[in-house]
Design a protein around this motif. Structure first.
Motif, PDB file in Angstrom:
ATOM      1  N   UNK A 190      29.848  36.146  34.181  1.00  0.00           N
ATOM      2  CA  UNK A 190      30.438  37.463  34.360  1.00  0.00           C
ATOM      3  C   UNK A 190      29.479  38.442  35.023  1.00  0.00           C
ATOM      4  N   UNK A 191      29.426  39.660  34.495  1.00  0.00           N
ATOM      5  CA  UNK A 191      28.633  40.724  35.111  1.00  0.00           C
ATOM      6  C   UNK A 191      27.136  40.417  35.086  1.00  0.00           C
ATOM      7  N   UNK A 192      26.695  39.582  34.138  1.00  0.00           N
ATOM      8  CA  UNK A 192      25.280  39.212  34.068  1.00  0.00           C
ATOM      9  C   UNK A 192      25.043  37.766  34.486  1.00  0.00           C
ATOM     10  N   UNK A 193      26.008  37.200  35.181  1.00  0.00           N
ATOM     11  CA  UNK A 193      25.966  35.781  35.482  1.00  0.00           C
ATOM     12  C   UNK A 193      24.840  35.363  36.393  1.00  0.00           C
ATOM     13  N   UNK A 211      31.420  36.055  44.140  1.00  0.00           N
ATOM     14  CA  UNK A 211      31.857  37.433  43.917  1.00  0.00           C
ATOM     15  C   UNK A 211      32.355  37.629  42.486  1.00  0.00           C
ATOM     16  N   UNK A 212      32.330  38.900  42.075  1.00  0.00           N
ATOM     17  CA  UNK A 212      32.853  39.309  40.775  1.00  0.00           C
ATOM     18  C   UNK A 212      34.219  39.936  40.987  1.00  0.00           C
ATOM     19  N   UNK A 213      35.178  39.573  40.114  1.00  0.00           N
ATOM     20  CA  UNK A 213      36.528  40.112  40.260  1.00  0.00           C
ATOM     21  C   UNK A 213      37.154  40.309  38.880  1.00  0.00           C
ATOM     22  N   UNK A 261      44.369  40.522  22.366  1.00  0.00           N
ATOM     23  CA  UNK A 261      43.215  41.289  22.823  1.00  0.00           C
ATOM     24  C   UNK A 261      43.645  42.745  22.960  1.00  0.00           C
ATOM     25  N   UNK A 262      43.015  43.621  22.196  1.00  0.00           N
ATOM     26  CA  UNK A 262      43.381  45.026  22.184  1.00  0.00           C
ATOM     27  C   UNK A 262      42.587  45.786  23.237  1.00  0.00           C
ATOM     28  N   UNK A 263      43.114  46.917  23.664  1.00  0.00           N
ATOM     29  CA  UNK A 263      42.425  47.748  24.645  1.00  0.00           C
ATOM     30  C   UNK A 263      42.812  47.384  26.069  1.00  0.00           C
ATOM     31  N   UNK A 264      42.329  48.185  26.997  1.00  0.00           N
ATOM     32  CA  UNK A 264      42.676  48.010  28.406  1.00  0.00           C
ATOM     33  C   UNK A 264      41.482  47.644  29.279  1.00  0.00           C
ATOM     34  N   UNK A 265      40.373  47.273  28.662  1.00  0.00           N
ATOM     35  CA  UNK A 265      39.194  46.921  29.456  1.00  0.00           C
ATOM     36  C   UNK A 265      39.462  45.650  30.252  1.00  0.00           C
ATOM     37  N   UNK A 266      39.308  45.698  31.558  1.00  0.00           N
ATOM     38  CA  UNK A 266      39.558  44.493  32.362  1.00  0.00           C
ATOM     39  C   UNK A 266      38.446  43.463  32.153  1.00  0.00           C
ATOM     40  N   UNK A 267      38.822  42.200  32.247  1.00  0.00           N
ATOM     41  CA  UNK A 267      37.860  41.115  32.129  1.00  0.00           C
ATOM     42  C   UNK A 267      37.263  40.826  33.501  1.00  0.00           C
TER      43      UNK A 267
END
Length: 810
Positions: free
Chosen positions: A216-219, A237-239, A255-261
């Motif tokens: 992910x973001x730290x991949x 790329x990150x998407x 999964x609660x909330x709206x944070x995108x994966x």
């Protein structure tokens, strides 16, 4: 008198002042950590890190730690220390603790053997061997904090002790990594790992470790030191990932909330996709020999994963569906990882020099002495009228006979210094390297101190049932020195005993054992070729319910293989059947020749080694096993079956005892491994028993207890229902299914649900065949087959039912 006492006390004080029992510790500070913040796993190698700082004079000496090996015995592990003035160094002592130690003392000893400093470490956390370590390898420990709370008992990811790791304390030897069954890498700069740490990680995976990598973001930083070394994968790329339904399905919670994966696009040609859709791949699986690497395209320590209540259950579902049965078995029974080959001490001692003298001869000498010292002596002295000489003749005869018996014993035992080695080589098919560990025995011809030297750095450990140490002596007087060369120091070893120890594992290139085996409804067929440099003896291929002897096979020779592979769940053979067939007890029970002694020794080796290997790989499923085959994958598919063969062994070179080589060196060896069994090629599928297993339907069953993959019916009104999902295979042409009827223990029958009669019917004979003629009778609209195990009387014990099948891809 008072003056004499005064002078005596003054002298004692002066002696204590000039010759203190401990050396001065001026300028030396010491800090230490046992295991991982005090946690260590019983029975496994544990690193003890010691930080030394010296602001005083130069110091040459050693660090020592004493650990318990029994109720009244102990062992010292030691490593040399060289600490110049104004220096700071870290030393690691590797200790194997089988007994609970809540307090350890680390001793710094100078070159004269005097104690410089002692550091007491308390509040240690010993973890029992029925658990495993899970390493959380990250630079942001709070982000993986949810792994501190475990799943409910019974899950594969529940029986663990979480251990926090980073680049500074990550183990640099595979022996210490063996305490870990699962490692989770996430948000960690792996480019900072030392080469020896990467090498240890790679060996650990190949030995059966489970590595989970989050990206992910730290991949990119997490993959920086792993790509090209551990796995072949390149970050792109990150998407953002649109749909999270697959997560919620596998994690069984929303999964609660709206944070995108955020998902990292990863390029790889060496892995198969476990989870993904038209957007791309979410989780890859790399298979490296016995181990598995799961690479996730998302970060495991950021939202929405970190606060999702199904985050651990997601991995539980994924691992249970994709990991090999042997890997799942070790998660459920982690204690099976510990090798108990130290039981080979008795085998090492089965040499001629260790045998007891003849009872008949001893009895004859004793009776002859009684006769000579008694009536014969009396008659002779009476005849010469010197009966008063008996006070001289009887002691003389006693001394003469004592010398005679000692000479007889010395002649039978011998005065040679003997090294006896048994090599245990683990080698999979078609690989040229074997992982070899040696069991070594030193025959002690004279009482005294012995220094055994191995010409390399090796983790040496004493076997638990040594003669002269361990449970035989109140206090063990042995010290293991971890250096290059490594040493074991035996203090005051008894005459005519065998002191035994085992070495760590090293890789040796001995050639390969090549196999071309395939499964054909009920039989394993093909060829095996010995491409090692050694002639092999007593080669046997086996599963838990079948085996075939191939006998001796010369270097470069090939042999044909035909082995029946029963479908029944009943254990038709045990490892004792194999042992008895290869080395019949009736033919070797009298050790009256060198060849018989060798056969007896090899039988004992099998009883210890094959028993352990047999139970580890087949404890719950009596068949060759592997994960279910994903038929959509391309390429050849294999499962593994086991084999063993004896060879001349690969003893340690450069063993010295008290600075010299042994008078005689003896060695033997056994190779244990697995061979690939081809089950799919060119579109033709032939799946053997054990790969497709049934599922227990608890809601449909009655009066059944179960543990793992074993099910116990204790009442004649009870029954166990199982289902087998045929969905992945229904597209195959000319599909043919074989289903076994056996139960494991007790009296019982297996039934199959007949859709035409809407009831269960007995499976008659050993199996039932399902093909195009009766497919609609037993496979329902959901592609399910239902089975019921019913006891005939009041008890039956069954394992998960299994099937074999054949078919061709369209």
């Amino acid at each position: 008198m008072k003056r004499v006492w005064t002078l005596t006390i003054a002298c004692l004080i002066l002696l204590l002042f000039f010759f203190p029992s401990t050396a001065r510790a001026e300028g030396v500070t010491m800090e230490a950590e046992v295991g991982y913040e005090g946690s260590y796993l019983l029975g496994h190698w544990t690193p003890i890190r010691v930080q030394l700082e010296n602001s005083g004079g130069n110091l040459e000496g050693s660090l020592e730690v004493r650990v318990k090996t029994g109720r009244e015995s102990s062992l010292v592990y030691s490593t040399p220390v060289s600490l110049p003035n104004t220096s700071e160094k870290e030393y690691i002592i590797y200790a194997r603790m089988h007994e609970v130690e809540r307090i350890l003392n680390i001793n710094l000893i100078d070159g004269n053997g005097k104690l410089v400093k002692t550091l007491k470490l308390d509040s240690l956390n010993p973890v029992s061997s029925d658990k495993y370590f899970m390493g959380l390898v990250t630079d942001d420990q709070p982000s993986l904090g949810y792994w501190q709370e475990k799943l409910a008992a019974g899950n594969y990811l529940s029986n663990y002790e979480p251990i926090s790791l980073d680049a500074t304390n990550f183990p640099n030897r595979k022996e210490t990594l063996a305490a870990f069954s699962v490692l989770i890498f996430n948000n960690i700069d792996t480019s900072s790992f030392r080469p020896e740490q990467i090498s240890a990680l790679d060996s650990w995976i190949k030995d059966g470790g489970i590595l989970i990598i989050g990206s992910g973001v730290n991949g990119k930083r997490t993959l920086s030191g792993l790509s090209g070394n551990i796995i072949s994968a390149s970050p792109a790329e990150l998407k953002a990932w649109d749909s999270l339904e697959i997560f919620e399905e596998m994690g069984k919670t929303a999964i609660l909330g709206n944070t995108p994966l955020q998902v990292l696009d990863i390029r790889t040609d060496e892995a198969r996709t476990l989870i993904g859709d038209e957007q791309g791949s979410l989780v890859f699986l790399f298979e490296k020999e016995k181990g598995s690497v799961y690479l996730a395209g998302f970060d495991l320590g950021t939202e929405p994963i970190i606060s999702w209540t199904g985050n651990k259950l997601f991995w539980e579902s994924l691992i249970s569906q994709s990991l090999t049965s042997e890997g799942l078995l070790l998660l459920r029974y982690p204690g099976n990882k510990i090798s108990y080959s130290s039981g080979l001490s008795g085998v090492l001692g089965s040499i001629e020099a260790m045998e007891m003298p003849s009872i008949t001869l001893i009895l004859f000498l004793f009776l002859f002495y009684l006769a000579l010292a008694g009536p014969f002596n009396y008659i002779f002295l009476k005849k010469i009228d010197k009966r008063e000489w008996s006070w001289v003749t009887i002691p003389v005869l006693s001394v003469l006979f004592a010398a005679l018996i000692f000479g007889f014993g010395y002649n039978s035992k011998g005065g040679e210094l003997i090294v006896n080695t048994i090599s245990l080589a683990r080698m999979d098919t078609n690989t040229a390297q074997a992982d070899i560990s040696n069991q070594v025995g030193i025959f002690i011809p004279r009482r005294g101190d012995y220094e055994v030297e191995v010409d390399r750095f090796a983790l040496l450990s004493l076997n638990t049932n040594n003669s002269g140490y361990g449970y035989e002596e109140p206090v063990s007087q042995a010290k293991v020195v971890q250096d290059n060369p490594s040493k074991i120091l035996y203090k005051n070893a008894n005459i005519w005993t065998m002191e035994t120890f085992q070495t760590d594992t090293r890789q040796v290139d001995i050639g390969s054992i090549k196999s071309e085996l395939y499964y054909e409804m009920g039989k394993v067929k093909g060829t095996v070729k010995n491409d090692t440099a050694y002639p092999l003896e007593h080669l046997v291929i086996y599963t838990s319910n079948s085996f075939v002897k191939l006998g001796n096979i010369a270097a470069g020779e090939s042999k044909n293989v035909v082995m029946d592979l029963p479908l029944s769940g009943v254990y038709n053979h045990s490892y004792y059947d194999i042992i008895e067939d290869v080395f019949p007890w009736s033919s070797i029970r009298t050790v009256n020749s060198k060849e018989n002694r060798k056969s007896m020794s090899r039988r004992d080796i099998l009883e210890h080694v094959i028993n352990e290997d047999y139970n580890k790989s087949n404890y719950t499923r009596p068949m060759p096993t592997a994960a279910p085959i994903p038929l959509a994958n391309q390429g050849t598919q294999y499962v593994g079956i086991s084999y063993f063969a004896f060879y001349e062994g690969e003893p340690e070179t450069g063993i010295l005892i008290n600075g010299r080589e042994a008078d005689r060196v003896m060695h033997d060896g056994i190779i244990i491994g697995s061979m690939d069994l081809l089950v799919e090629k060119s579109g033709m599928i032939s799946i053997p028993p054990g790969m497709i297993m049934g599922s227990f339907e608890e809601d449909m069953s009655r009066l059944v207890d179960h543990g793992g993959d074993m099910f116990y019916i204790h009442d004649n009104h009870g029954y166990a229902v199982f289902s087998i999902d045929m969905s992945p295979y229904m597209h195959l042409q000319d599909l043919r299914i074989l289903l076994g009827s056996g139960v494991m223990y007790g009296n019982g029958i297996m039934q199959i649900f007949n859709l035409d009669e809407e009831d269960y019917a007995d499976i008659r004979g050993e199996s039932i065949t399902i093909d195009s003629n009766n497919l609609d009778m037993y496979v329902d609209v959901d592609n399910m087959i239902y089975l019921k195990a019913v006891p005939n009387h009041d008890y039956a014990e069954v394992g998960l039912p299994t099937i074999a099948l054949e078919g061709r891809e369209p």
